[in-house]
Motif scaffolding. Sequence first.
Motif, PDB file in Angstrom:
ATOM      1  N   ASP A 194       0.725  -1.122  -0.070  1.00  0.00           N
ATOM      2  CA  ASP A 194       0.049  -0.027   0.042  1.00  0.00           C
ATOM      3  C   ASP A 194       0.927   1.261  -0.129  1.00  0.00           C
ATOM      4  O   ASP A 194       0.531   2.343  -0.751  1.00  0.00           O
ATOM      5  CB  ASP A 194      -0.920   0.095   1.273  1.00  0.00           C
ATOM      6  CG  ASP A 194      -2.023  -1.180   1.133  1.00  0.00           C
ATOM      7  OD1 ASP A 194      -2.136  -1.499  -0.034  1.00  0.00           O
ATOM      8  OD2 ASP A 194      -2.737  -1.387   2.184  1.00  0.00           O
ATOM      9  N   GLN A 195       1.932   1.381   0.725  1.00  0.00           N
ATOM     10  CA  GLN A 195       2.943   2.547   0.748  1.00  0.00           C
ATOM     11  C   GLN A 195       3.620   2.663  -0.714  1.00  0.00           C
ATOM     12  O   GLN A 195       3.664   3.965  -1.164  1.00  0.00           O
ATOM     13  CB  GLN A 195       4.063   2.149   1.843  1.00  0.00           C
ATOM     14  CG  GLN A 195       3.788   2.485   3.292  1.00  0.00           C
ATOM     15  CD  GLN A 195       4.802   2.543   4.236  1.00  0.00           C
ATOM     16  OE1 GLN A 195       5.742   1.791   3.831  1.00  0.00           O
ATOM     17  NE2 GLN A 195       4.827   3.471   4.856  1.00  0.00           N
ATOM     18  N   ILE A 196       3.925   1.421  -1.076  1.00  0.00           N
ATOM     19  CA  ILE A 196       4.546   1.601  -2.528  1.00  0.00           C
ATOM     20  C   ILE A 196       3.616   2.239  -3.481  1.00  0.00           C
ATOM     21  O   ILE A 196       3.933   2.962  -4.420  1.00  0.00           O
ATOM     22  CB  ILE A 196       5.003   0.197  -3.242  1.00  0.00           C
ATOM     23  CG1 ILE A 196       6.241  -0.178  -2.068  1.00  0.00           C
ATOM     24  CG2 ILE A 196       5.606   0.310  -4.352  1.00  0.00           C
ATOM     25  CD1 ILE A 196       6.816  -1.632  -2.366  1.00  0.00           C
ATOM     26  N   ASP A 197       2.423   1.745  -3.595  1.00  0.00           N
ATOM     27  CA  ASP A 197       1.297   2.317  -4.329  1.00  0.00           C
ATOM     28  C   ASP A 197       0.994   3.715  -4.000  1.00  0.00           C
ATOM     29  O   ASP A 197       0.876   4.336  -5.156  1.00  0.00           O
ATOM     30  CB  ASP A 197      -0.114   1.445  -4.262  1.00  0.00           C
ATOM     31  CG  ASP A 197      -0.040   0.071  -4.905  1.00  0.00           C
ATOM     32  OD1 ASP A 197       0.780  -0.318  -5.525  1.00  0.00           O
ATOM     33  OD2 ASP A 197      -0.918  -0.882  -4.075  1.00  0.00           O
ATOM     34  N   TRP A 198       0.933   4.052  -2.919  1.00  0.00           N
ATOM     35  CA  TRP A 198       0.845   5.474  -2.734  1.00  0.00           C
ATOM     36  C   TRP A 198       1.894   6.127  -2.855  1.00  0.00           C
ATOM     37  O   TRP A 198       1.840   7.328  -3.675  1.00  0.00           O
ATOM     38  CB  TRP A 198       0.513   5.789  -1.216  1.00  0.00           C
ATOM     39  CG  TRP A 198       0.221   7.154  -0.565  1.00  0.00           C
ATOM     40  CD1 TRP A 198      -0.830   7.778  -0.564  1.00  0.00           C
ATOM     41  CD2 TRP A 198       1.342   8.153  -0.266  1.00  0.00           C
ATOM     42  NE1 TRP A 198      -0.713   9.008  -0.337  1.00  0.00           N
ATOM     43  CE2 TRP A 198       0.725   9.218   0.256  1.00  0.00           C
ATOM     44  CE3 TRP A 198       2.672   8.020   0.125  1.00  0.00           C
ATOM     45  CZ2 TRP A 198       1.354  10.421   0.455  1.00  0.00           C
ATOM     46  CZ3 TRP A 198       3.350   9.086   0.531  1.00  0.00           C
ATOM     47  CH2 TRP A 198       2.706  10.423   0.925  1.00  0.00           C
ATOM     48  N   GLN A 199       3.228   5.805  -2.976  1.00  0.00           N
ATOM     49  CA  GLN A 199       4.292   6.633  -3.296  1.00  0.00           C
ATOM     50  C   GLN A 199       4.436   6.775  -5.092  1.00  0.00           C
ATOM     51  O   GLN A 199       4.661   7.750  -5.349  1.00  0.00           O
ATOM     52  CB  GLN A 199       5.643   5.921  -2.719  1.00  0.00           C
ATOM     53  CG  GLN A 199       5.633   6.336  -1.221  1.00  0.00           C
ATOM     54  CD  GLN A 199       6.874   5.334  -0.809  1.00  0.00           C
ATOM     55  OE1 GLN A 199       7.576   4.461  -1.513  1.00  0.00           O
ATOM     56  NE2 GLN A 199       7.049   5.471   0.468  1.00  0.00           N
ATOM     57  N   THR A 200       3.889   5.553  -5.405  1.00  0.00           N
ATOM     58  CA  THR A 200       3.868   5.527  -6.854  1.00  0.00           C
ATOM     59  C   THR A 200       2.894   6.505  -7.611  1.00  0.00           C
ATOM     60  O   THR A 200       3.141   7.475  -8.483  1.00  0.00           O
ATOM     61  CB  THR A 200       3.555   4.338  -7.486  1.00  0.00           C
ATOM     62  OG1 THR A 200       4.508   3.232  -6.918  1.00  0.00           O
ATOM     63  CG2 THR A 200       3.395   4.136  -9.087  1.00  0.00           C
ATOM     64  N   GLN A 201       1.779   6.424  -6.735  1.00  0.00           N
ATOM     65  CA  GLN A 201       0.755   7.596  -7.183  1.00  0.00           C
ATOM     66  C   GLN A 201       1.113   9.121  -6.989  1.00  0.00           C
ATOM     67  O   GLN A 201       0.969   9.845  -7.857  1.00  0.00           O
ATOM     68  CB  GLN A 201      -0.538   7.344  -6.367  1.00  0.00           C
ATOM     69  CG  GLN A 201      -1.884   8.033  -6.869  1.00  0.00           C
ATOM     70  CD  GLN A 201      -2.207   7.756  -8.395  1.00  0.00           C
ATOM     71  OE1 GLN A 201      -2.144   6.914  -8.672  1.00  0.00           O
ATOM     72  NE2 GLN A 201      -2.559   8.936  -8.974  1.00  0.00           N
ATOM     73  N   GLN A 202       2.109   9.305  -5.810  1.00  0.00           N
ATOM     74  CA  GLN A 202       2.311  10.688  -5.703  1.00  0.00           C
ATOM     75  C   GLN A 202       3.280  10.990  -6.668  1.00  0.00           C
ATOM     76  O   GLN A 202       3.380  12.123  -7.210  1.00  0.00           O
ATOM     77  CB  GLN A 202       3.038  10.492  -4.163  1.00  0.00           C
ATOM     78  CG  GLN A 202       2.220  10.618  -3.191  1.00  0.00           C
ATOM     79  CD  GLN A 202       1.202  11.722  -2.846  1.00  0.00           C
ATOM     80  OE1 GLN A 202      -0.060  11.464  -3.353  1.00  0.00           O
ATOM     81  NE2 GLN A 202       1.536  12.703  -2.812  1.00  0.00           N
ATOM     82  N   LEU A 203       4.237  10.084  -7.096  1.00  0.00           N
ATOM     83  CA  LEU A 203       5.071  10.231  -8.072  1.00  0.00           C
ATOM     84  C   LEU A 203       4.423  10.680  -9.480  1.00  0.00           C
ATOM     85  O   LEU A 203       5.046  11.496 -10.323  1.00  0.00           O
ATOM     86  CB  LEU A 203       6.174   9.092  -8.362  1.00  0.00           C
ATOM     87  CG  LEU A 203       7.296   8.976  -7.346  1.00  0.00           C
ATOM     88  CD1 LEU A 203       7.942   7.606  -7.374  1.00  0.00           C
ATOM     89  CD2 LEU A 203       8.233  10.130  -7.113  1.00  0.00           C
TER      90      LEU A 203
END
Length: 388
Positions: A205-214
């Motif tokens: 979930d953290q990776i998905d959130w960071q990817t979305q932010q990028l």
Amino acid sequence: MNNLITTNNTSGTGRWLHRLAAVWNWLIEPSPSIIQAERRLQARLLMAMLLVLMSLGLVFFILSMLGVFSVPGEPKTGISVNDWITLAAGLLFPIEYSLSRTRYYPIAAVMMVAVVLSATFAGVIVSPQDTHPLFFLILGGLIASLFLSARMTALVFLITAGGLLALPIFVAGFSRTNYINAFFFILTVGGVVVIATSLRQHYLDQIDWQTQQLIENETRLRELSIRDPLTRLFNRRYLEEMLTVEMMRAERKGYSIGIIMADIDHFKRFNDRHGHAAGDAVLVQVANFLRTHVRSSDMTCRYGGEEFILVLPEASREITQLRAELMQKDARLLQLPFERQMLEAVTLSLGVAVYPQHGLDYDSILGAADAALYRAKNGGRDRVVIAD
């Protein structure tokens, strides 16, 4: 000669291995609708697991029919109940595999967990004296941890433990002492697996959130690089990129491009009289006005200062001239509110050029529109002039 034969044999073996690898990759290829890398990996793993289970189940069933697993000296009794349970579970695997090749692969994972648990419990019920299959009940939870969420994994382990507790009630001759070790083993493994699955899901979930932010940051940076910060129109840099591409497309498909260069008349005098804040407000409102006077497929840019350029793909000279004349007339009626007052109306001078008639490249076509605008300014402003 021997070396040549060896090389040919090796080449033939390599081709067969390559073909087998291609077939295997096709068999575990996820649906194109599954975009996320982690989801595609899960789907691949599920399909590979189902293919292996189908193969092993078929081999086990054939060997059982041949009596390979029978005890020496004992008479063959044919296919046992456990063999039929294994066959029934194996017949469901192709259905699960078919689902796993689609975007509904989580349903296949749920079915796989249910089949593993049902088959194991059925085997225990049929042979209550044999407690060894009880330890295989953890397979359902382990499979769930690979493909399902932490909550679903915890639910699977709770159902498994509950079913284990209910066995002495519904199965005659089955005492709690027979399965107490298996019960605590499943609870221990279940707790560890659920914690591990929760941590993995949290990290994903953290990776998905960071990817979305990028992605969002990249989009914002892209917007900042091609948009004028005041008017939100495209800037000069974007105009140069897209007009060059549009001219190549127009040359290939044989259509014209209308170019309108617009300038706000006496804008410096307006700025000096009302201040730069009022001037900025006028630029924003004129930009919005110009945007509403072209098609959504057209391009509106701030060229610099109070100058704007409009690019009209597939517009003839006549249509471009009509658009420019409509803008010039409607601009006189534009309302310009600023700080609870209404500013005086502005007028526009517009120069019109058409690709390829007035220029074959970026500099020449804009030069022709600029020259036409210059003549409109010198001719008294508030008018439309077509390039020579």
